[in-house]
Design a protein around this motif. Structure first.
Motif, PDB file in Angstrom:
ATOM      1  N   MET A  49     -17.231  -8.614  15.532  1.00 13.43           N
ATOM      2  CA  MET A  49     -17.867  -7.179  15.448  1.00 13.43           C
ATOM      3  C   MET A  49     -18.599  -7.047  14.190  1.00 13.43           C
ATOM      4  N   TRP A  50     -17.898  -7.378  12.936  1.00 13.67           N
ATOM      5  CA  TRP A  50     -18.363  -7.295  11.500  1.00 13.67           C
ATOM      6  C   TRP A  50     -19.684  -8.285  11.589  1.00 13.67           C
ATOM      7  N   GLU A  51     -19.607  -9.539  12.157  1.00 11.14           N
ATOM      8  CA  GLU A  51     -20.665 -10.598  12.154  1.00 11.14           C
ATOM      9  C   GLU A  51     -21.960  -9.875  12.539  1.00 11.14           C
ATOM     10  N   ILE A  52     -21.883  -9.230  13.815  1.00  4.09           N
ATOM     11  CA  ILE A  52     -22.942  -8.498  14.546  1.00  4.09           C
ATOM     12  C   ILE A  52     -23.460  -7.465  13.591  1.00  4.09           C
ATOM     13  N   ARG A  53     -22.755  -6.757  12.970  1.00  4.92           N
ATOM     14  CA  ARG A  53     -23.349  -5.575  12.249  1.00  4.92           C
ATOM     15  C   ARG A  53     -23.937  -6.122  11.042  1.00  4.92           C
ATOM     16  N   ILE A  54     -23.400  -7.098  10.197  1.00  9.25           N
ATOM     17  CA  ILE A  54     -23.726  -7.452   9.118  1.00  9.25           C
ATOM     18  C   ILE A  54     -25.035  -8.560   9.243  1.00  9.25           C
ATOM     19  N   PHE A  55     -25.052  -8.923  10.444  1.00 14.22           N
ATOM     20  CA  PHE A  55     -26.387  -9.636  10.899  1.00 14.22           C
ATOM     21  C   PHE A  55     -27.588  -8.590  10.674  1.00 14.22           C
ATOM     22  N   GLU A  56     -27.049  -7.627  11.687  1.00 16.51           N
ATOM     23  CA  GLU A  56     -28.311  -6.779  11.734  1.00 16.51           C
ATOM     24  C   GLU A  56     -28.850  -6.010  10.461  1.00 16.51           C
ATOM     25  N   TYR A  81     -41.243 -10.345  10.334  1.00 16.00           N
ATOM     26  CA  TYR A  81     -42.547  -9.686  11.179  1.00 16.00           C
ATOM     27  C   TYR A  81     -42.003  -9.569  12.418  1.00 16.00           C
ATOM     28  N   GLY A  82     -42.646  -8.407  13.007  1.00 12.77           N
ATOM     29  CA  GLY A  82     -42.874  -8.136  14.503  1.00 12.77           C
ATOM     30  C   GLY A  82     -41.773  -6.920  14.532  1.00 12.77           C
ATOM     31  N   THR A  83     -41.128  -6.954  15.711  1.00 11.59           N
ATOM     32  CA  THR A  83     -40.158  -5.456  15.851  1.00 11.59           C
ATOM     33  C   THR A  83     -38.809  -6.179  16.142  1.00 11.59           C
ATOM     34  N   MET A  84     -37.817  -5.105  16.012  1.00 10.64           N
ATOM     35  CA  MET A  84     -36.503  -5.525  16.352  1.00 10.64           C
ATOM     36  C   MET A  84     -35.645  -4.274  16.891  1.00 10.64           C
ATOM     37  N   HIS A  85     -34.753  -4.253  17.582  1.00 10.63           N
ATOM     38  CA  HIS A  85     -34.012  -3.189  17.979  1.00 10.63           C
ATOM     39  C   HIS A  85     -32.491  -3.335  17.733  1.00 10.63           C
ATOM     40  N   LEU A  86     -32.023  -2.664  16.589  1.00  8.44           N
ATOM     41  CA  LEU A  86     -30.743  -2.840  16.430  1.00  8.44           C
ATOM     42  C   LEU A  86     -29.670  -2.084  17.290  1.00  8.44           C
ATOM     43  N   CYS A  87     -28.526  -2.823  17.461  1.00  4.80           N
ATOM     44  CA  CYS A  87     -27.425  -2.428  18.150  1.00  4.80           C
ATOM     45  C   CYS A  87     -26.062  -1.925  17.464  1.00  4.80           C
ATOM     46  N   THR A  88     -26.437  -1.587  16.157  1.00  9.61           N
ATOM     47  CA  THR A  88     -25.491  -0.839  15.161  1.00  9.61           C
ATOM     48  C   THR A  88     -24.669  -0.066  15.882  1.00  9.61           C
ATOM     49  N   GLY A  89     -23.379   0.100  15.976  1.00 11.14           N
ATOM     50  CA  GLY A  89     -22.730   1.059  16.560  1.00 11.14           C
ATOM     51  C   GLY A  89     -22.322   0.829  18.134  1.00 11.14           C
ATOM     52  N   GLN A  90     -22.584  -0.548  18.722  1.00  7.80           N
ATOM     53  CA  GLN A  90     -22.427  -0.961  20.022  1.00  7.80           C
ATOM     54  C   GLN A  90     -21.750  -2.185  19.887  1.00  7.80           C
ATOM     55  N   GLU A  91     -21.224  -2.414  18.771  1.00  7.15           N
ATOM     56  CA  GLU A  91     -20.640  -3.570  18.661  1.00  7.15           C
ATOM     57  C   GLU A  91     -19.543  -3.982  19.854  1.00  7.15           C
ATOM     58  N   ALA A  92     -18.856  -2.921  20.150  1.00  7.24           N
ATOM     59  CA  ALA A  92     -17.600  -3.153  21.132  1.00  7.24           C
ATOM     60  C   ALA A  92     -18.123  -3.613  22.525  1.00  7.24           C
ATOM     61  N   THR A  93     -19.299  -3.080  22.858  1.00  7.65           N
ATOM     62  CA  THR A  93     -19.683  -3.455  24.271  1.00  7.65           C
ATOM     63  C   THR A  93     -20.140  -5.051  24.326  1.00  7.65           C
ATOM     64  N   ALA A  94     -20.547  -5.420  23.053  1.00  8.92           N
ATOM     65  CA  ALA A  94     -21.063  -6.767  22.943  1.00  8.92           C
ATOM     66  C   ALA A  94     -19.677  -7.974  23.221  1.00  8.92           C
ATOM     67  N   VAL A  95     -18.771  -7.396  22.253  1.00 11.56           N
ATOM     68  CA  VAL A  95     -17.477  -8.438  22.175  1.00 11.56           C
ATOM     69  C   VAL A  95     -16.627  -8.412  23.105  1.00 11.56           C
ATOM     70  N   GLY A  96     -16.302  -6.976  23.670  1.00 10.74           N
ATOM     71  CA  GLY A  96     -15.554  -6.641  24.945  1.00 10.74           C
ATOM     72  C   GLY A  96     -16.030  -7.398  26.122  1.00 10.74           C
ATOM     73  N   GLY A  97     -17.263  -7.460  26.146  1.00 10.83           N
ATOM     74  CA  GLY A  97     -18.176  -7.961  27.363  1.00 10.83           C
ATOM     75  C   GLY A  97     -18.484  -9.377  27.308  1.00 10.83           C
ATOM     76  N   ALA A  98     -19.653  -9.807  26.708  1.00 10.60           N
ATOM     77  CA  ALA A  98     -19.971 -11.162  26.660  1.00 10.60           C
ATOM     78  C   ALA A  98     -18.806 -12.163  25.825  1.00 10.60           C
ATOM     79  N   GLY A  99     -18.158 -11.369  24.970  1.00  5.52           N
ATOM     80  CA  GLY A  99     -17.231 -12.190  24.082  1.00  5.52           C
ATOM     81  C   GLY A  99     -16.001 -12.799  25.081  1.00  5.52           C
ATOM     82  N   ILE A 100     -15.770 -12.207  26.166  1.00 10.10           N
ATOM     83  CA  ILE A 100     -14.620 -12.647  27.044  1.00 10.10           C
ATOM     84  C   ILE A 100     -15.096 -13.648  28.178  1.00 10.10           C
ATOM     85  N   LEU A 101     -16.246 -13.827  28.330  1.00  7.73           N
ATOM     86  CA  LEU A 101     -16.780 -14.774  29.391  1.00  7.73           C
ATOM     87  C   LEU A 101     -16.611 -16.189  29.011  1.00  7.73           C
TER      88      LEU A 101
END
Length: 332
Positions: free
Chosen positions: A23-30, A43-63
């Motif tokens: 979760m910290w890797e995700i936040r610091i990456f962003e 350049y370009g755009t980006m959409h940050l998920c800061t504050g949503q790290e648990a949905t990533a790690v608790g979801g994709a991370g357990i597959l």
């Protein structure tokens, strides 16, 4: 969440300390790609998920690695949690040939088939039918693969959502539709966009189990996704999960956040941050001390900073590279 929260050897994030690190890797990456943009190096755009790290790690991370995810424009956390190489992600955003898409896709189009990352998509709601197609492929080939499809709350008002859920239901496809309800679709609150209390209620219309959970509670996310995955593997069909969370940043890099109050943002950031909630739990259980956590954070910052310095030296795509990946290279 206990250290052996789920007794299944295929699940990677059974250790809360590992989960906190990811979760910290995700936040610091962003944080670092935001700095790169601010200094004119990205350049370009980006959409940050800061504050949503648990949905990533608790979801994709357990597959399992062979399982698939389909992601959205707010994709960084999903990709990192599924195992996409962070260096390749930095390289992609900096337009380097060593990027996941050889520097051609940027933030919204990261894909990594080697770890089951079928790719992110900048079109709202486009992932729903893609996930259904991937799940149908797994079903027809008789594998035990499942598909976890991430989408935002705003995407549930797209026609593709309803079409895909109907198809997944009648064919009992091994797919989990995971809605990250971060309270806002771009600049409109969810209360203004739907006339139901829970987005998960929409599953009932298609004969699909719908569940609403606290998306900032890592244990709740992990356990719910695990149960949905096991259900899908057994051939018992899809699940619709709504995870209540909150994005700390704006919709995209240019969002000035004039549509929500400072008090609301402060409440979520100070009292419902998924990382800080997990840190507090680990300290209370005696698994970590505050100094351990801060040392972990410092180490991750150094590692990612070193990676960026290395990536900046990588080569960029050439003019000739524009012609690659346009058509299939092998004869059909």
């Amino acid at each position: 969440m206990s250290r052996n929260m789920i007794d299944n050897k295929e699940i990677k994030w059974i250790n809360e300390i590992d989960a906190l690190k990811k979760m910290w890797e995700i936040r610091i990456f962003e944080e670092m790609i935001q700095e790169l943009f601010d200094t004119g190096e990205l350049y370009g755009t980006m959409h940050l998920c800061t504050g949503q790290e648990a949905t990533a790690v608790g979801g994709a991370g357990i597959l399992k690695q062979s399982d698939w995810i389909v992601s959205t424009h707010r994709n960084h956390g999903h990709c990192i949690a599924k195992g996409t190489d962070i260096r390749s992600m930095f390289a992609e955003m900096l337009g380097k040939k060593t990027g996941t898409n050889e520097g051609k896709g940027g933030s919204m189009h990261i894909a990594d088939l080697d770890v089951g990352n079928l790719g992110s998509n900048g079109i709202v709601g486009a992932g729903f039918p893609i996930a259904a197609g991937a799940a149908l492929s797994a079903q027809m080939q008789g594998t035990d693969q499942v598909v976890l499809c991430y989408a935002g709350d705003g995407a549930t008002n797209e026609g593709s959502f309803h079409e895909a859920l109907n198809l997944a239901s009648i064919w009992q496809l091994p797919v989990i539709y995971f809605i990250e309800n971060n309270q806002y679709g771009m600049s409109s609150s969810i209360e203004q966009m739907v006339n139901i209390d829970k987005l998960s209620e929409r599953g009932k219309s298609y004969g699909i189990e719908g569940i609403t959970i606290d998306g900032n509670d890592l244990e709740a996310v992990t356990r719910t996704v695990h149960n949905a995955v096991e259900k899908a593997r057994k051939g018992d069909g899809p699940t619709l999960i709504e995870a209540l969370t909150y994005r700390h940043k704006g919709h995209s890099k240019s969002d000035k956040l004039i549509y929500r109050s400072e008090d609301e943002c402060r409440e979520w950031q100070e009292n419902n941050d998924p990382i800080f909630r997990l840190e507090k739990e680990l300290i209370q259980k005696g698994m970590l001390q505050e100094i351990d956590i801060r040392q972990l954070e410092i180490a991750i910052r150094k590692d990612l900073a070193d990676i960026i310095s290395s990536v900046k030296l990588d080569s960029e795509p050439t003019v000739d590279d524009l012609w690659t990946h346009v058509y299939a290279e092998d004869e059909v």
